[in-house]
Motif scaffolding. Structure first.
Motif: not given
Length: 338
Positions: A94-95, A101-108, A213-216
């Protein structure tokens, strides 16, 4: 009787036949006489070297039918990846992006070109005649390499990997290659694999994207290929899985096939194989089936044999077994149950 032995220069014509019959994606068995000859000579040279630590050596084995001298398969070990050229693969991890600021953390999930697997021993080049698939001789062809490592541990690394051929269709179409590699090479999958076998993966890897390279963002068909085994590669995968190998976060550069990994000392055929002395006998009251090898280097040999083995006791071998293994009364052998 089928015997696994070290390769010889006279095996070249038959190895070319095996190369023509091998699965697309087994780039370590190229259908090219010059490359195969080099591979054979490298193996012969490696066996003649006095090795104290692993390096660029390779050890090539063939499965021979002793009745007609026909080769029914082959397999290989590379002592250390990355010794002569970088060993490239794709890291699938995952990257993570975050916004405080948005309180967002996301792994791709992302694929990144890397050389993380440099320095491992590599099992490659597994190919066996169709008639012998899922027989004890498939086990012999794959696992006898592990008995060889056990007998000559100083020649190999602390960890072993094996790349399993990824999915492609019967007509040689790879959804993963079409979605990734083809954009950078403008070559069909079959041709790219052929070039890799004739040259090396290094020059192809240099053209691959240097950024994740983003898998999604890949087509679903390509995503489904990541870590997927080609049906004809399933047996090679299953044998090593039973040995304790596990998949990790690395996949093949071209077809997305999985990479198997194990610590050398944890591999079943290395950790659990036993040493015994030979006694000769005309008849054997067999109680189990075993993989049996001598402990030689240049004249390494292994067979499947039905034996009466008791831990700590000598093992009786009949004349044919002794001939196949090139051992005699009092010789040392290594064995493990099938």
């Amino acid at each position: 009787m089928l015997v696994l032995r070290t390769v010889q220069p006279t095996d070249l014509p038959q190895l070319q036949r095996l190369a023509r019959e091998s699965l697309v994606g087994v780039t370590s068995l190229p259908d090219d006489s010059a490359r195969l000859r080099d591979r054979i000579l490298d193996s012969c040279s490696s066996l003649q070297q006095n090795i104290e630590s692993p390096g660029p050596q390779n050890y090539f084995f063939v499965l021979e039918d002793q009745t007609n001298r026909r080769l029914a398969g082959c397999s290989e070990i590379v002592a250390t990846t990355g010794s002569s050229e970088p060993f490239y693969s794709l890291r699938n991890r995952p990257f993570t992006s975050a916004s405080r600021e948005l309180n967002i953390k996301h792994g791709v999930p992302a694929l990144s070109l890397c050389q993380d697997l440099n320095g491992h021993s590599l099992l490659r080049g597994f190919h066996i005649d169709t008639a012998l698939v899922r027989t004890p001789h498939s086990e012999l062809l794959s696992r006898a390499r592990l008995l060889f490592i056990a007998a000559h541990a100083q020649r190999f690394a602390d960890a072993v990997i094996s790349e399993i051929v990824g999915f492609s269709s019967d007509d040689g179409h790879s959804p993963f290659w079409d979605a990734v590699g083809k954009h950078f090479f403008d070559l069909p999958y079959v041709e790219a694999e052929h070039l890799c076998g004739l040259k090396s993966r290094t020059f192809l890897a240099h053209l691959m994207p240097q950024y994740p390279i983003y898998v999604s963002m890949l087509p679903q068909a390509a995503q489904d290929c990541i870590g997927r085994v080609h049906p004809d590669g399933q047996e090679a995968f299953d044998i090593l899985a039973r040995e304790g190998f596990e998949t990790n976060s690395y996949v093949d550069l071209f077809d997305g096939g999985p990479t198997l990994y194990a610590r050398t000392l944890d591999i079943r055929s290395i950790a659990q194989s036993q040493i015994a002395q030979v006694i000769t006998g005309e008849s054997i009251d067999a109680r189990g089936r075993y993989l049996v090898s001598n402990v030689s280097l240049e004249d390494y040999r292994a067979i499947v044999a039905d034996l009466d083995y008791r831990a700590g006791q000598p093992v009786a071998l009949d004349y044919g077994m002794c001939q196949a293994l090139q051992v005699s009364e009092g010789s040392t052998i290594r064995l493990i149950a099938l």
